[in-house]
Motif scaffolding. Structure first.
Motif, PDB file in Angstrom:
ATOM      1  N   GLY A  12      66.619  42.097  95.317  1.00  0.00           N
ATOM      2  CA  GLY A  12      66.345  42.567  96.668  1.00  0.00           C
ATOM      3  C   GLY A  12      64.866  42.648  97.011  1.00  0.00           C
ATOM      4  N   TYR A  13      64.003  42.659  96.022  1.00  0.00           N
ATOM      5  CA  TYR A  13      62.559  42.702  96.270  1.00  0.00           C
ATOM      6  C   TYR A  13      62.001  41.287  96.355  1.00  0.00           C
ATOM      7  N   LYS A  14      60.815  41.155  96.887  1.00  0.00           N
ATOM      8  CA  LYS A  14      60.173  39.853  97.045  1.00  0.00           C
ATOM      9  C   LYS A  14      59.353  39.441  95.828  1.00  0.00           C
ATOM     10  N   ILE A  15      59.245  40.334  94.838  1.00  0.00           N
ATOM     11  CA  ILE A  15      58.431  40.052  93.661  1.00  0.00           C
ATOM     12  C   ILE A  15      59.196  40.393  92.384  1.00  0.00           C
ATOM     13  N   SER A  16      58.693  39.914  91.267  1.00  0.00           N
ATOM     14  CA  SER A  16      59.301  40.193  89.964  1.00  0.00           C
ATOM     15  C   SER A  16      58.850  41.554  89.440  1.00  0.00           C
ATOM     16  N   ARG A  17      59.512  41.997  88.411  1.00  0.00           N
ATOM     17  CA  ARG A  17      59.120  43.246  87.745  1.00  0.00           C
ATOM     18  C   ARG A  17      57.710  43.116  87.172  1.00  0.00           C
ATOM     19  N   LEU A  18      57.414  41.952  86.626  1.00  0.00           N
ATOM     20  CA  LEU A  18      56.071  41.735  86.083  1.00  0.00           C
ATOM     21  C   LEU A  18      55.029  41.836  87.187  1.00  0.00           C
ATOM     22  N   GLU A  19      55.276  41.197  88.305  1.00  0.00           N
ATOM     23  CA  GLU A  19      54.305  41.238  89.398  1.00  0.00           C
ATOM     24  C   GLU A  19      54.122  42.658  89.926  1.00  0.00           C
ATOM     25  N   HIS A  20      55.192  43.423  90.008  1.00  0.00           N
ATOM     26  CA  HIS A  20      55.055  44.822  90.431  1.00  0.00           C
ATOM     27  C   HIS A  20      54.149  45.579  89.457  1.00  0.00           C
ATOM     28  N   SER A  21      54.368  45.365  88.184  1.00  0.00           N
ATOM     29  CA  SER A  21      53.554  46.028  87.160  1.00  0.00           C
ATOM     30  C   SER A  21      52.093  45.603  87.252  1.00  0.00           C
ATOM     31  N   LEU A  22      51.866  44.316  87.428  1.00  0.00           N
ATOM     32  CA  LEU A  22      50.495  43.804  87.549  1.00  0.00           C
ATOM     33  C   LEU A  22      49.808  44.349  88.799  1.00  0.00           C
ATOM     34  N   GLN A  23      50.548  44.408  89.898  1.00  0.00           N
ATOM     35  CA  GLN A  23      49.962  44.957  91.129  1.00  0.00           C
ATOM     36  C   GLN A  23      49.601  46.425  90.955  1.00  0.00           C
ATOM     37  N   THR A  24      50.495  47.187  90.358  1.00  0.00           N
ATOM     38  CA  THR A  24      50.237  48.616  90.162  1.00  0.00           C
ATOM     39  C   THR A  24      48.995  48.816  89.297  1.00  0.00           C
ATOM     40  N   ALA A  25      48.908  48.081  88.202  1.00  0.00           N
ATOM     41  CA  ALA A  25      47.756  48.191  87.302  1.00  0.00           C
ATOM     42  C   ALA A  25      46.476  47.681  87.962  1.00  0.00           C
ATOM     43  N   ARG A  31      45.752  47.711  91.150  1.00  0.00           N
ATOM     44  CA  ARG A  31      45.323  48.743  92.113  1.00  0.00           C
ATOM     45  C   ARG A  31      44.636  49.913  91.384  1.00  0.00           C
ATOM     46  N   ALA A  32      45.206  50.323  90.267  1.00  0.00           N
ATOM     47  CA  ALA A  32      44.588  51.404  89.489  1.00  0.00           C
ATOM     48  C   ALA A  32      43.208  50.976  88.983  1.00  0.00           C
ATOM     49  N   TYR A  33      43.119  49.765  88.492  1.00  0.00           N
ATOM     50  CA  TYR A  33      41.840  49.244  87.983  1.00  0.00           C
ATOM     51  C   TYR A  33      40.790  49.182  89.097  1.00  0.00           C
ATOM     52  N   LYS A  34      41.174  48.638  90.237  1.00  0.00           N
ATOM     53  CA  LYS A  34      40.241  48.527  91.367  1.00  0.00           C
ATOM     54  C   LYS A  34      39.846  49.895  91.924  1.00  0.00           C
ATOM     55  N   ASP A  35      40.705  50.878  91.691  1.00  0.00           N
ATOM     56  CA  ASP A  35      40.437  52.244  92.134  1.00  0.00           C
ATOM     57  C   ASP A  35      39.615  53.012  91.090  1.00  0.00           C
ATOM     58  N   LYS A  36      39.182  52.297  90.052  1.00  0.00           N
ATOM     59  CA  LYS A  36      38.330  52.853  88.987  1.00  0.00           C
ATOM     60  C   LYS A  36      39.024  53.933  88.150  1.00  0.00           C
ATOM     61  N   ALA A  37      40.332  53.796  88.002  1.00  0.00           N
ATOM     62  CA  ALA A  37      41.056  54.690  87.093  1.00  0.00           C
ATOM     63  C   ALA A  37      40.582  54.415  85.673  1.00  0.00           C
ATOM     64  N   ASP A  38      40.704  55.407  84.802  1.00  0.00           N
ATOM     65  CA  ASP A  38      40.295  55.159  83.416  1.00  0.00           C
ATOM     66  C   ASP A  38      41.272  54.172  82.770  1.00  0.00           C
ATOM     67  N   GLU A  39      40.829  53.587  81.670  1.00  0.00           N
ATOM     68  CA  GLU A  39      41.599  52.524  81.023  1.00  0.00           C
ATOM     69  C   GLU A  39      42.996  52.982  80.613  1.00  0.00           C
ATOM     70  N   GLU A  40      43.098  54.194  80.141  1.00  0.00           N
ATOM     71  CA  GLU A  40      44.400  54.738  79.760  1.00  0.00           C
ATOM     72  C   GLU A  40      45.364  54.714  80.940  1.00  0.00           C
ATOM     73  N   MET A  41      44.900  55.114  82.104  1.00  0.00           N
ATOM     74  CA  MET A  41      45.767  55.147  83.281  1.00  0.00           C
ATOM     75  C   MET A  41      46.078  53.731  83.773  1.00  0.00           C
ATOM     76  N   VAL A  42      45.141  52.826  83.643  1.00  0.00           N
ATOM     77  CA  VAL A  42      45.396  51.433  84.033  1.00  0.00           C
ATOM     78  C   VAL A  42      46.525  50.866  83.162  1.00  0.00           C
TER      79      VAL A  42
END
Length: 185
Positions: free
Chosen positions: A48-61, A63-74
């Motif tokens: 039902g989604y337009k992307i794969s589970r991998l792509e969702h995970s990559l997007q989430t990470a 966004r966290a990386y670009k938001d300067k989250a620490d490496e653990e959170m990324v």
């Protein structure tokens, strides 16, 4: 490969357990590689989604990386939904359990609870409580979990978003999973 002689654990000798411990340590050292290989297989579309589970995970990470989250959170953002495959009804707890030996109490709690926090965006459409997360309002990491979902998780279903690659995250995953596990501190 050498094996133990016992057929019941209570019959094992010190030398046998030292051998098993050596093998286990070698196996533990390969955890990051197994996780990355598992992630590579998440290419099927979330139904039902337009992307794969991998792509969702990559997007989430990403966004966290670009938001300067620490490496653990990324890394946690990358792995937050790895439980979807084997534990769809408690995927958050599954992902948190995988991360727990290597991350802070805060990161573990956010990942463990993110499924309940994510309900804020859809539960009311299904006749359920969208404010499920409110039971944690007084928790010290409540706002962190709200931010995780708002800024990174719920926003990461965009087929036009330019994500970093799994290879980009690989060194981070390896560093986090090479930490001394909490059980050995």
């Amino acid at each position: 490969m050498k094996t133990v002689n016992f057929t019941e654990m209570k019959s094992g000798t010190k030398d046998e357990y030292l051998l098993l411990d050596k093998y286990e340590q070698e196996y533990i050292n390969g955890t990051a590689d197994r996780i990355l290989n598992f992630m590579k297989g998440l290419t099927a579309t979330l139904e039902g989604y337009k992307i794969s589970r991998l792509e969702h995970s990559l997007q989430t990470a990403t966004r966290a990386y670009k938001d300067k989250a620490d490496e653990e959170m990324v890394v946690a953002a990358l792995l937050h939904d790895i439980g979807d495959e084997l534990a769809p009804l408690n995927h958050s707890e599954y992902a948190a359990a995988v991360l727990k030996p290597y991350v802070s109490k805060k990161t573990h709690w956010i990942i463990e609870k993110h499924g309940e926090f994510q309900m804020y965006y859809y539960a009311h459409h299904l006749g359920k409580n969208k404010n499920q997360r409110d039971k944690y309002k007084d928790h010290e990491y409540y706002n962190d979990a709200v931010n995780f979902c708002e800024k990174w998780d719920q926003a990461s279903f965009d087929p036009n978003y330019k994500s970093m690659t799994l290879e980009d995250f690989s060194p981070m995953v390896k560093r986090i999973f090479s930490r001394k596990p909490y059980s050995l501190l």
